[in-house]
Design an enzyme around this catalytic site. Structure first.
Site, PDB file in Angstrom:
ATOM      1  N   ASP A  53       6.487  -9.469  -3.161  1.00  0.00           N
ATOM      2  CA  ASP A  53       7.387  -8.683  -3.329  1.00  0.00           C
ATOM      3  C   ASP A  53       8.447  -9.055  -4.244  1.00  0.00           C
ATOM      4  O   ASP A  53       9.418  -9.798  -3.761  1.00  0.00           O
ATOM      5  CB  ASP A  53       8.017  -7.985  -2.217  1.00  0.00           C
ATOM      6  CG  ASP A  53       6.930  -7.118  -1.309  1.00  0.00           C
ATOM      7  OD1 ASP A  53       6.335  -6.736  -2.030  1.00  0.00           O
ATOM      8  OD2 ASP A  53       6.719  -7.267  -0.190  1.00  0.00           O
ATOM      9  N   HIS A  90       1.547   9.333  -2.391  1.00  0.00           N
ATOM     10  CA  HIS A  90       1.932  10.473  -1.446  1.00  0.00           C
ATOM     11  C   HIS A  90       2.648  11.658  -2.528  1.00  0.00           C
ATOM     12  O   HIS A  90       3.901  11.769  -2.452  1.00  0.00           O
ATOM     13  CB  HIS A  90       2.901   9.988  -0.442  1.00  0.00           C
ATOM     14  CG  HIS A  90       3.075  11.183   0.752  1.00  0.00           C
ATOM     15  ND1 HIS A  90       3.988  10.749   1.618  1.00  0.00           N
ATOM     16  CD2 HIS A  90       2.738  12.414   0.998  1.00  0.00           C
ATOM     17  CE1 HIS A  90       4.037  11.919   2.562  1.00  0.00           C
ATOM     18  NE2 HIS A  90       3.116  12.773   1.966  1.00  0.00           N
ATOM     19  N   ASP A  91       1.618  12.864  -2.657  1.00  0.00           N
ATOM     20  CA  ASP A  91       2.004  13.894  -3.433  1.00  0.00           C
ATOM     21  C   ASP A  91       0.936  14.826  -3.396  1.00  0.00           C
ATOM     22  O   ASP A  91       0.370  14.819  -2.410  1.00  0.00           O
ATOM     23  CB  ASP A  91       2.182  13.294  -4.970  1.00  0.00           C
ATOM     24  CG  ASP A  91       3.279  14.171  -5.821  1.00  0.00           C
ATOM     25  OD1 ASP A  91       3.327  15.321  -5.745  1.00  0.00           O
ATOM     26  OD2 ASP A  91       3.858  13.257  -6.734  1.00  0.00           O
ATOM     27  N   ILE A  92       1.153  15.931  -4.205  1.00  0.00           N
ATOM     28  CA  ILE A  92       0.022  16.821  -3.969  1.00  0.00           C
ATOM     29  C   ILE A  92      -1.365  16.534  -4.603  1.00  0.00           C
ATOM     30  O   ILE A  92      -1.332  15.360  -5.015  1.00  0.00           O
ATOM     31  CB  ILE A  92       0.407  18.245  -5.009  1.00  0.00           C
ATOM     32  CG1 ILE A  92       0.594  17.933  -6.387  1.00  0.00           C
ATOM     33  CG2 ILE A  92       1.732  18.831  -4.490  1.00  0.00           C
ATOM     34  CD1 ILE A  92       0.941  19.046  -7.338  1.00  0.00           C
ATOM     35  N   PRO A  93      -2.252  16.870  -4.037  1.00  0.00           N
ATOM     36  CA  PRO A  93      -3.541  16.385  -4.287  1.00  0.00           C
ATOM     37  C   PRO A  93      -3.910  15.870  -5.816  1.00  0.00           C
ATOM     38  O   PRO A  93      -4.411  15.016  -6.193  1.00  0.00           O
ATOM     39  CB  PRO A  93      -4.511  17.284  -3.787  1.00  0.00           C
ATOM     40  CG  PRO A  93      -3.997  18.033  -2.812  1.00  0.00           C
ATOM     41  CD  PRO A  93      -2.468  18.050  -3.096  1.00  0.00           C
ATOM     42  N   ASP A 139      -0.631  -1.878  -3.385  1.00  0.00           N
ATOM     43  CA  ASP A 139       0.039  -1.027  -2.058  1.00  0.00           C
ATOM     44  C   ASP A 139       1.097   0.024  -2.707  1.00  0.00           C
ATOM     45  O   ASP A 139       2.383  -0.098  -2.408  1.00  0.00           O
ATOM     46  CB  ASP A 139       0.707  -2.160  -1.255  1.00  0.00           C
ATOM     47  CG  ASP A 139       1.318  -1.601  -0.032  1.00  0.00           C
ATOM     48  OD1 ASP A 139       0.875  -0.233   0.422  1.00  0.00           O
ATOM     49  OD2 ASP A 139       2.319  -2.089   0.687  1.00  0.00           O
ATOM     50  N   LEU A 140       0.634   1.013  -3.312  1.00  0.00           N
ATOM     51  CA  LEU A 140       1.660   2.032  -3.797  1.00  0.00           C
ATOM     52  C   LEU A 140       1.775   3.216  -2.946  1.00  0.00           C
ATOM     53  O   LEU A 140       2.753   3.963  -3.272  1.00  0.00           O
ATOM     54  CB  LEU A 140       1.100   2.542  -5.323  1.00  0.00           C
ATOM     55  CG  LEU A 140       0.692   1.345  -6.181  1.00  0.00           C
ATOM     56  CD1 LEU A 140      -0.038   1.894  -7.541  1.00  0.00           C
ATOM     57  CD2 LEU A 140       2.115   0.591  -6.546  1.00  0.00           C
ATOM     58  N   LYS A 141       1.105   3.391  -1.934  1.00  0.00           N
ATOM     59  CA  LYS A 141       1.496   4.408  -0.779  1.00  0.00           C
ATOM     60  C   LYS A 141       1.694   5.766  -1.573  1.00  0.00           C
ATOM     61  O   LYS A 141       2.628   6.376  -1.466  1.00  0.00           O
ATOM     62  CB  LYS A 141       2.759   3.985  -0.320  1.00  0.00           C
ATOM     63  CG  LYS A 141       2.681   2.774   0.597  1.00  0.00           C
ATOM     64  CD  LYS A 141       3.723   2.649   1.617  1.00  0.00           C
ATOM     65  CE  LYS A 141       3.796   1.068   2.218  1.00  0.00           C
ATOM     66  NZ  LYS A 141       3.914   0.025   1.267  1.00  0.00           N
ATOM     67  N   ARG A 146       6.923 -12.324   3.643  1.00  0.00           N
ATOM     68  CA  ARG A 146       8.139 -13.346   3.472  1.00  0.00           C
ATOM     69  C   ARG A 146       7.893 -14.707   4.422  1.00  0.00           C
ATOM     70  O   ARG A 146       8.179 -15.611   3.865  1.00  0.00           O
ATOM     71  CB  ARG A 146       9.527 -12.539   4.105  1.00  0.00           C
ATOM     72  CG  ARG A 146       9.898 -11.392   3.068  1.00  0.00           C
ATOM     73  CD  ARG A 146      10.909 -10.667   3.715  1.00  0.00           C
ATOM     74  NE  ARG A 146      10.169  -9.612   4.446  1.00  0.00           N
ATOM     75  CZ  ARG A 146      10.703  -8.490   4.810  1.00  0.00           C
ATOM     76  NH1 ARG A 146      12.264  -8.229   4.996  1.00  0.00           N
ATOM     77  NH2 ARG A 146      10.156  -7.570   5.476  1.00  0.00           N
ATOM     78  N   ARG A 205       4.153 -11.804  11.726  1.00  0.00           N
ATOM     79  CA  ARG A 205       5.108 -12.840  11.998  1.00  0.00           C
ATOM     80  C   ARG A 205       4.565 -14.000  12.895  1.00  0.00           C
ATOM     81  O   ARG A 205       4.240 -13.746  13.939  1.00  0.00           O
ATOM     82  CB  ARG A 205       6.344 -12.458  12.704  1.00  0.00           C
ATOM     83  CG  ARG A 205       7.397 -11.496  11.506  1.00  0.00           C
ATOM     84  CD  ARG A 205       7.724 -11.989  10.480  1.00  0.00           C
ATOM     85  NE  ARG A 205       8.452 -11.394   9.678  1.00  0.00           N
ATOM     86  CZ  ARG A 205       8.002 -10.432   8.579  1.00  0.00           C
ATOM     87  NH1 ARG A 205       6.734 -10.590   8.280  1.00  0.00           N
ATOM     88  NH2 ARG A 205       8.755  -9.826   7.926  1.00  0.00           N
ATOM     89  N   LYS A 256      -1.136  -8.799  -2.500  1.00  0.00           N
ATOM     90  CA  LYS A 256      -0.777  -7.468  -2.536  1.00  0.00           C
ATOM     91  C   LYS A 256       0.549  -7.322  -3.304  1.00  0.00           C
ATOM     92  O   LYS A 256       1.483  -8.040  -3.313  1.00  0.00           O
ATOM     93  CB  LYS A 256      -0.404  -7.100  -0.902  1.00  0.00           C
ATOM     94  CG  LYS A 256       0.094  -5.797  -0.881  1.00  0.00           C
ATOM     95  CD  LYS A 256       0.420  -5.300   0.599  1.00  0.00           C
ATOM     96  CE  LYS A 256       1.931  -5.567   0.829  1.00  0.00           C
ATOM     97  NZ  LYS A 256       2.549  -4.512   0.276  1.00  0.00           N
ATOM     98  N   THR A 267       5.202  -0.158   9.550  1.00  0.00           N
ATOM     99  CA  THR A 267       5.461  -1.077  10.690  1.00  0.00           C
ATOM    100  C   THR A 267       7.033  -1.188  10.848  1.00  0.00           C
ATOM    101  O   THR A 267       7.348  -1.819  11.816  1.00  0.00           O
ATOM    102  CB  THR A 267       5.099  -2.212  10.425  1.00  0.00           C
ATOM    103  OG1 THR A 267       5.137  -2.786   8.964  1.00  0.00           O
ATOM    104  CG2 THR A 267       3.378  -2.399  10.511  1.00  0.00           C
TER     105      THR A 267
HETATM  106  O1  LIG Z   1       3.370  -0.007   7.358  1.00  0.00           O
HETATM  107  C1  LIG Z   1       3.601  -1.085   6.439  1.00  0.00           C
HETATM  108  C2  LIG Z   1       3.048  -0.857   5.324  1.00  0.00           C
HETATM  109  C3  LIG Z   1       3.262  -1.548   4.268  1.00  0.00           C
HETATM  110  N1  LIG Z   1       4.043  -2.890   4.329  1.00  0.00           N
HETATM  111  C4  LIG Z   1       4.174  -3.828   3.404  1.00  0.00           C
HETATM  112  O2  LIG Z   1       3.567  -5.126   3.722  1.00  0.00           O
HETATM  113  C5  LIG Z   1       4.525  -5.879   3.328  1.00  0.00           C
HETATM  114  C6  LIG Z   1       5.079  -7.058   4.538  1.00  0.00           C
HETATM  115  O3  LIG Z   1       5.822  -7.743   4.096  1.00  0.00           O
HETATM  116  P1  LIG Z   1       6.644  -8.716   5.089  1.00  0.00           P
HETATM  117  O4  LIG Z   1       7.613  -9.616   4.235  1.00  0.00           O
HETATM  118  O5  LIG Z   1       5.409  -9.751   5.628  1.00  0.00           O
HETATM  119  O6  LIG Z   1       7.343  -8.341   5.968  1.00  0.00           O
HETATM  120  C7  LIG Z   1       5.561  -5.429   2.413  1.00  0.00           C
HETATM  121  O7  LIG Z   1       5.130  -5.745   1.139  1.00  0.00           O
HETATM  122  C8  LIG Z   1       5.455  -4.060   2.944  1.00  0.00           C
HETATM  123  O8  LIG Z   1       5.786  -3.139   1.734  1.00  0.00           O
HETATM  124  C9  LIG Z   1       4.429  -2.850   5.684  1.00  0.00           C
HETATM  125  O9  LIG Z   1       5.383  -3.756   5.799  1.00  0.00           O
HETATM  126  N2  LIG Z   1       4.419  -2.037   6.619  1.00  0.00           N
END
Ligand SMILES: O=c1ccn([C@@H]2O[C@H](COP(=O)(O)O)[C@@H](O)[C@H]2O)c(=O)[nH]1
Length: 223
Positions: free
Chosen positions: A9, A62-65, A58-60, A204, A174, A31, A114
């Protein structure tokens, strides 16, 4: 297969390429999420993919189909191993996202982030506990033809039981004793793997370590 995908990130493309190159052979893939994609777009993703590591976008979505399906088609040239969409987009969106993706791309649905707990769900009008909501959205993802879901390590065992051939992506990991930061539903990488996670997303704890490759090796040693 090495189940660890490192979450890189950063908005800095060179930093991402250097980090990915230094982790090649130590992690199973990279990712890339909203931060990287907003700053660098598909060209930036292609630079990281050139390191040879599988790419998880990981672009998640989320919009109309129709919009999500078009976005998925626009990503197809990148040949991502995994792409995320939000399960809350509903059945038609999920079905069309999967239909628009390359056959080799796993499309997985984010259930409950999460970073959320029961109180957060309540504040957005969801009366269910996280585990119950994950279960509901996992069934929707499965019935919509997706490959799997994103959930926390606390829910993956139950999700795996309900969907034995599902693909389970688990962030919020973690190593014991480390800082959770903004994550609220956290387990250790070992617990998640033992509970049936297919992919362990770790950001991280690896990327902010003094020696990211060593941190990734240390985590692999606990699995
Ligand atoms: O529910 C979710 C979905 C995606 N993420 C993504 O995973 C990583 C987690 O990074 P850490 O630094 O290990 O916390 C991050 O890119 C989030 O966008 C998520 O954490 N939870």
């Amino acid at each position: 297969m090495n189940p660890v995908f490192v979450a890189i990130d950063t908005p800095d493309p060179q930093q991402a390429v250097d980090l990915a190159a230094s982790l090649r052979g130590t992690v199973g893939g990279v990712k890339l999420g909203l931060e990287f994609f907003a700053a660098n777009g598909p060209a930036g993703v292609a630079k990281v993919a050139a390191t040879g590591l599988p790419i998880f976008l990981d672009l998640k979505l989320h919009d109309i189909p129709n919009t999500v399906a078009s976005a998925m088609r626009a990503l197809a040239d990148l040949r991502p191993a995994i792409v995320t969409v939000h399960a809350a987009g509903g059945r038609a969106m999920l079905e069309q996202a999967k239909a628009a993706a390359p056959v080799e791309t796993k499309v997985v649905a984010v259930t409950v982030l999460t970073s959320l707990d029961a109180g957060d769900l309540d504040s957005i009008g969801v009366a269910a506990a996280p585990a119950e909501q994950v279960e509901r959205l996992a069934a929707l993802a499965r019935d919509s033809g997706l490959d799997g879901i994103v959930c926390s390590g606390a829910e993956v065992e139950a999700a795996h039981r309900a969907w034995p051939d599902g693909f389970f992506v688990v962030p919020g990991l973690r190593p014991s004793g480390s800082d959770s930061g903004d994550q609220k539903r956290v387990v250790t990488p070992r617990q998640a793997r033992a509970s049936g996670a297919s992919v362990l997303v770790i950001g991280r704890p690896i990327t902010k370590a003094e020696d990211p490759a060593q941190a990734a090796r240390d985590i692999a040693g606990t699995l």
